[in-house]
Every structure is written in structure tokens, then in C-alpha cells.
Design an enzyme around this catalytic site. Structure first.
Site, PDB file in Angstrom:
ATOM      1  N   ARG A 259       2.025  59.653 -44.399  1.00  4.11           N
ATOM      2  CA  ARG A 259       1.608  60.031 -45.954  1.00  4.11           C
ATOM      3  C   ARG A 259       0.011  60.266 -45.947  1.00  4.11           C
ATOM      4  O   ARG A 259      -0.800  59.571 -45.355  1.00  4.11           O
ATOM      5  CB  ARG A 259       2.084  58.474 -46.855  1.00  4.11           C
ATOM      6  CG  ARG A 259       3.216  58.331 -46.772  1.00  4.11           C
ATOM      7  CD  ARG A 259       3.580  56.936 -47.634  1.00  4.11           C
ATOM      8  NE  ARG A 259       5.081  56.444 -47.577  1.00  4.11           N
ATOM      9  CZ  ARG A 259       5.527  55.280 -47.745  1.00  4.11           C
ATOM     10  NH1 ARG A 259       4.749  54.462 -48.512  1.00  4.11           N
ATOM     11  NH2 ARG A 259       6.818  55.142 -47.933  1.00  4.11           N
ATOM     12  N   ARG A 274      -3.368  50.604 -44.636  1.00  3.80           N
ATOM     13  CA  ARG A 274      -2.909  51.949 -45.249  1.00  3.80           C
ATOM     14  C   ARG A 274      -3.311  53.043 -44.374  1.00  3.80           C
ATOM     15  O   ARG A 274      -4.227  53.392 -44.332  1.00  3.80           O
ATOM     16  CB  ARG A 274      -3.502  51.822 -46.699  1.00  3.80           C
ATOM     17  CG  ARG A 274      -2.760  52.683 -47.481  1.00  3.80           C
ATOM     18  CD  ARG A 274      -3.608  52.841 -48.777  1.00  3.80           C
ATOM     19  NE  ARG A 274      -3.422  51.616 -49.573  1.00  3.80           N
ATOM     20  CZ  ARG A 274      -2.554  51.108 -50.198  1.00  3.80           C
ATOM     21  NH1 ARG A 274      -1.364  52.079 -50.421  1.00  3.80           N
ATOM     22  NH2 ARG A 274      -2.507  49.832 -50.929  1.00  3.80           N
ATOM     23  N   GLU A 346       1.792  43.376 -49.505  1.00  2.00           N
ATOM     24  CA  GLU A 346       3.273  43.787 -49.635  1.00  2.00           C
ATOM     25  C   GLU A 346       3.674  44.312 -47.944  1.00  2.00           C
ATOM     26  O   GLU A 346       2.859  44.767 -47.580  1.00  2.00           O
ATOM     27  CB  GLU A 346       3.316  45.127 -50.590  1.00  2.00           C
ATOM     28  CG  GLU A 346       4.690  45.740 -50.602  1.00  2.00           C
ATOM     29  CD  GLU A 346       4.765  47.297 -50.983  1.00  2.00           C
ATOM     30  OE1 GLU A 346       5.579  48.083 -50.625  1.00  2.00           O
ATOM     31  OE2 GLU A 346       3.741  47.569 -51.884  1.00  2.00           O
ATOM     32  N   SER A 349       9.395  46.738 -49.854  1.00  2.00           N
ATOM     33  CA  SER A 349       9.966  47.045 -51.276  1.00  2.00           C
ATOM     34  C   SER A 349      11.232  47.095 -51.113  1.00  2.00           C
ATOM     35  O   SER A 349      11.721  48.418 -50.376  1.00  2.00           O
ATOM     36  CB  SER A 349       8.957  48.100 -51.610  1.00  2.00           C
ATOM     37  OG  SER A 349       9.017  48.284 -53.138  1.00  2.00           O
ATOM     38  N   ARG A 388       2.506  46.557 -40.668  1.00  2.00           N
ATOM     39  CA  ARG A 388       2.058  45.492 -41.330  1.00  2.00           C
ATOM     40  C   ARG A 388       2.633  44.219 -40.701  1.00  2.00           C
ATOM     41  O   ARG A 388       1.850  43.084 -40.965  1.00  2.00           O
ATOM     42  CB  ARG A 388       2.480  45.618 -42.838  1.00  2.00           C
ATOM     43  CG  ARG A 388       1.531  46.816 -43.525  1.00  2.00           C
ATOM     44  CD  ARG A 388       1.856  46.676 -45.021  1.00  2.00           C
ATOM     45  NE  ARG A 388       1.009  47.941 -45.519  1.00  2.00           N
ATOM     46  CZ  ARG A 388       0.797  47.947 -46.877  1.00  2.00           C
ATOM     47  NH1 ARG A 388       1.117  47.098 -47.918  1.00  2.00           N
ATOM     48  NH2 ARG A 388       0.139  49.064 -47.345  1.00  2.00           N
TER      49      ARG A 388
END
Length: 422
Positions: A259, A274, A346, A349, A388
Site C-alpha cells: 500500500r 504503517r 487496530e 478489521s 502488528r
């Protein structure tokens, strides 16, 4: 994508959904395009009917040796009108399709009102954050002595990449293997190894295109690197009519994800939270409309089980309307406790997309032999983000001497009980 018949009958609900998501009303514009499209279709049908009538009259006149030049002229004029009408119809249809593709999914009724993440609703907390006799370090400082190397990665790739060495590289692999074993061995997901490069049709099907083009990496061949394994896994059923007896289909994969993080300038620039490249174990379910709500709860529980086995404190959040993703009708976020940051972040999801993606992909199932096909419902979730999870294992298991005590569930995969600083 939306069923235009539904939109005609539910224009107010469509606009209310946009309002809940913080966007302006748009039904009137779409319905005007739809009305224009139908007007042109009706006009073309009338032209064709007239053309057929004139063709018959022209043939009869020729057979009788009667003058038919005026009929031939009318036929030529109608041919031009039909061609112009077809071109106009194609243009209006393309404009309508392009417009429809830009609007988000319809939210479920129990999604709470709210503008952003501050309005999300906490549903439950599991586990208690550990009390430290020392000040816990964030993972990037802790990891520097364990094999987490950001400078070397930056030298070859730039910012938001990491090089993992030795024991910490082994830990990353161990976490992924543990997750896959749990999801396949105990939760019934089928392990899949999908392509990492996909075409634009696949990305449109899972609603990354056209809205999120800036967040994708495109190659010189026109392929895109996958931003998540949701894309290839969900597209397994694109264009298919499945046997209802096959459902649900449950698939899982551990893949690298890529990403650009175009919309996150300045956020989480340090550490592994990130990154441009990261690994994730993805969960995807393909099911019936009647079963999708229960499947959503099941998928979330499967993701939660990873954190329970790893003895990591977490909480589950129901996202509000303004924070729910473009393609989702309802989303649960699972947030893990990070003592180095002193907050929950987070880590998963889990979303129910209902038939939103299925319509874009034309993915259907036949409830029973001879019955009319219906659109499937698609769901996706992280089970979990590997990087994560590694961050959470390091921060929650850290000791005063810089070592990290590993959760019991990971020890057989890593082959040791602790990570030791160099």
C-alpha cells in the site's frame, strides 16, 4: 454497485445512507441519468418498430413495382437516428455506471451514527493490560536490539520498510504459521496461495478501484500489487454461479500486502504500524444473504481467538457510519493493547460487504436446482495483520533487560521461550 430498481424505489434511503457517511445527497442525479437512459431505450424501440414497418412497406412496394424512393429515404434517415441513439445510449450508460461505482455500500441499520473513529462504539474488552515495574518501550526501540533494522531497509527501499534479522524474522514467520494453523485446523478455512499481481477488474470487484487508486502500486504491465489478499480470494468467485450447497466458502491466505498509504501522510512514520509492505493473514467468506450476519460474528470470533491464544489484551469496536469503509455494510475493528504506546491499536478489521462486491463481480449462487441465481454475500477480515501482531507480542512480552518473553502458543513455532537482545 446498486440495483437501479432498488434505487428508484428507495431514493430517500440511498440519500440518507450518504448523509450518515458524511456525503451529500445524490439520488436525484442518478435517477435523472437513469430516466434519460430509459427514454433513449424507449425511443430506440420506437425507431426499430417504425423501421420494421417501413421495411415491410418497402418490400411490398418493390414487389408490386410501385415507387419506393420516399420509403428508402425514410429508412436511411431512421438508420442515422438509430445509430445516433445507440451512441447516446452507450454514453449515458457509461456515465451512469461510472457514477454508481463511486458510491459506498448501504450501511446496516445497527451501525451507529458518527463522523469518525471517536464515535466508534466499544463492545467488549478481553484481557487486562499488564502492569510493568519499568517504563515499557515502543517496539521500534525494543526491536533495535532484537534484529529489527529500519536504517538498512531505508537504504534500499526508503521510508516505511523494515528488514528483520535472525530471531525476530523467525518470530514473524512463526506468527504467520500459527495463525494459518489455527484458522485452517480449527476454524475451517481453506488455505490458499493466490497471485500477488492482479488486474484492474479484480480490484474493481473488491472496490479498491476506482476510489482508492492512489493507494495502489501499479506495474509497467498494467498489473497491480495486491493491497490485501481479500482481492484475489474474493475474486475466486467472480463471474461464477455457485451451487448453494457449496456455501459457505471460507478461505485464508498469508500474503505480502502493498500500500502506498497515500492518505496517511505524517501518521505512524516510525516503526512497523504503517508500512508500504507488510504480511497479513486474511479471512474471506462467501455465503448466502440469510447467513451473512452470523458469518460476520463467526469471522470476528475467529480473529479474536488468535489474540486470546497469544494472551494479548484487546477490545472490539463497532465502527460508526462515518468510519465504516467504502465497501462495508458493517465493520468490527479489533484493537490490541500496545503498552509502548499506552493505547489500543487496530490489528484486525472484519467487514460484511453483503452483495456490494458480488454485484461488481457478478458473483452468484443458485439456492436449489432450477431456481433463479442470487447474488452471494462476501465478508473479509484480518486474521491477523502479522506485523502488528509481532509489535504486540514484543511490547506486551518485554522485560526490563530488553528480552521478550514469548506467549506459550508461539514457543513451538519459534523454538525458544524468549528473544534475547544482542
Amino acid at each position: 454497485m446498486f440495483d437501479l430498481r432498488w434505487l428508484r424505489e428507495n431514493a430517500e434511503a440511498f440519500d440518507d445512507n450518504l448523509r450518515r457517511r458524511g456525503a451529500p445527497a445524490a439520488a436525484a442525479g442518478l435517477l435523472a441519468l437513469d430516466a434519460e437512459r430509459r427514454r433513449i431505450e424507449t425511443e430506440l424501440q420506437e425507431f426499430q418498430s417504425t423501421r420494421n414497418r417501413l421495411s415491410r412497406s418497402f418490400g411490398q412496394a418493390k414487389a408490386k413495382g410501385e415507387p419506393a424512393d420516399h420509403l428508402q429515404g425514410e429508412l436511411a434517415e431512421l438508420k442515422d437516428k438509430v445509430k445516433a441513439g445507440e451512441e447516446r445510449l452507450a454514453a449515458v450508460q457509461a456515465e451512469l455506471d461510472a457514477s454508481l461505482a463511486t458510491f459506498p455500500n448501504i450501511l446496516q441499520a445497527d451501525v451507529p451514527e458518527g463522523a469518525d473513529e471517536s464515535d466508534n462504539v466499544e463492545l467488549r474488552r478481553v484481557g487486562s493490560p499488564r502492569s510493568f515495574a519499568f517504563t515499557p518501550l515502543p517496539h521500534d526501540e525494543l526491536g533495535a536490539r532484537l534484529g529489527m533494522d529500519f536504517p538498512t531497509a531505508a537504504k534500499m527501499s526508503g521510508a516505511r520498510f523494515v528488514l528483520l534479522r535472525g530471531q525476530i524474522a523467525r518470530l514473524e514467520r512463526a506468527i504467520a504459521m500459527f495463525m494459518l494453523d489455527l484458522q485452517t485446523g480449527q476454524h475451517g478455512y481453506s488455505e490458499t496461495s493466490p497471485p500477488l499481481l492482479v488486474n484492474d477488474r479484480a480490484l474493481f470487484g473488491t472496490n479498491q478501484l476506482p476510489k482508492f487508486a492512489e493507494d495502489l502500486f501499479q506495474t509497467t504491465t498494467g498489473h497491480y500489487l495486491i493491497p490485501t489478499a481479500e482481492v484475489p480470494l474474493t475474486n475466486v468467485v467472480a463471474g461464477e454461479i455457485l451451487d448453494g450447497a457449496q456455501l459457505p466458502l471460507r478461505m485464508t491466505a498469508c500474503t505480502p500486502c502493498f500500500r502506498s498509504e497515500a492518505g496517511s501522510a505524517g501518521r505512524d512514520t516510525k516503526g512497523m504500524i504503517r508500512q508500504h509492505q507488510f504480511s497479513k493473514v486474511e479471512l474471506v467468506s462467501i455465503t448466502t444473504p440469510e447467513a451473512s450476519a452470523a458469518e460476520h460474528e463467526r469471522m470476528t470470533a475467529c480473529a479474536e481467538e488468535v489474540l486470546k491464544r497469544l494472551e494479548l489484551p484487546y477490545r472490539v469496536m463497532l465502527l460508526c457510519a462515518g468510519d465504516t469503509g467504502f465497501g462495508a455494510s458493517k465493520t468490527y475493528d479489533i484493537e490490541v493493547w500496545l503498552p509502548g504506546q499506552g493505547t489500543y491499536r487496530e490489528i484486525s478489521s472484519c467487514s460484511n460487504c453483503q452483495d456490494f462486491q458480488a454485484r461488481r463481480m457478478n458473483a452468484r449462487y443458485r439456492p436449489a436446482p432450477g431456481e433463479k441465481p442470487r447474488f452471494v454475500h462476501t465478508l473479509n477480515g484480518s486474521g491477523l495483520a502479522v506485523g502488528r501482531t509481532l509489535v504486540a507480542v514484543l511490547e506486551n512480552g518485554q522485560e526490563a533487560d530488553g528480552s521478550v518473553t514469548l506467549p506459550a502458543a508461539l514457543r513451538p513455532y519459534v523454538g525458544q521461550d524468549r528473544l534475547l537482545p544482542a
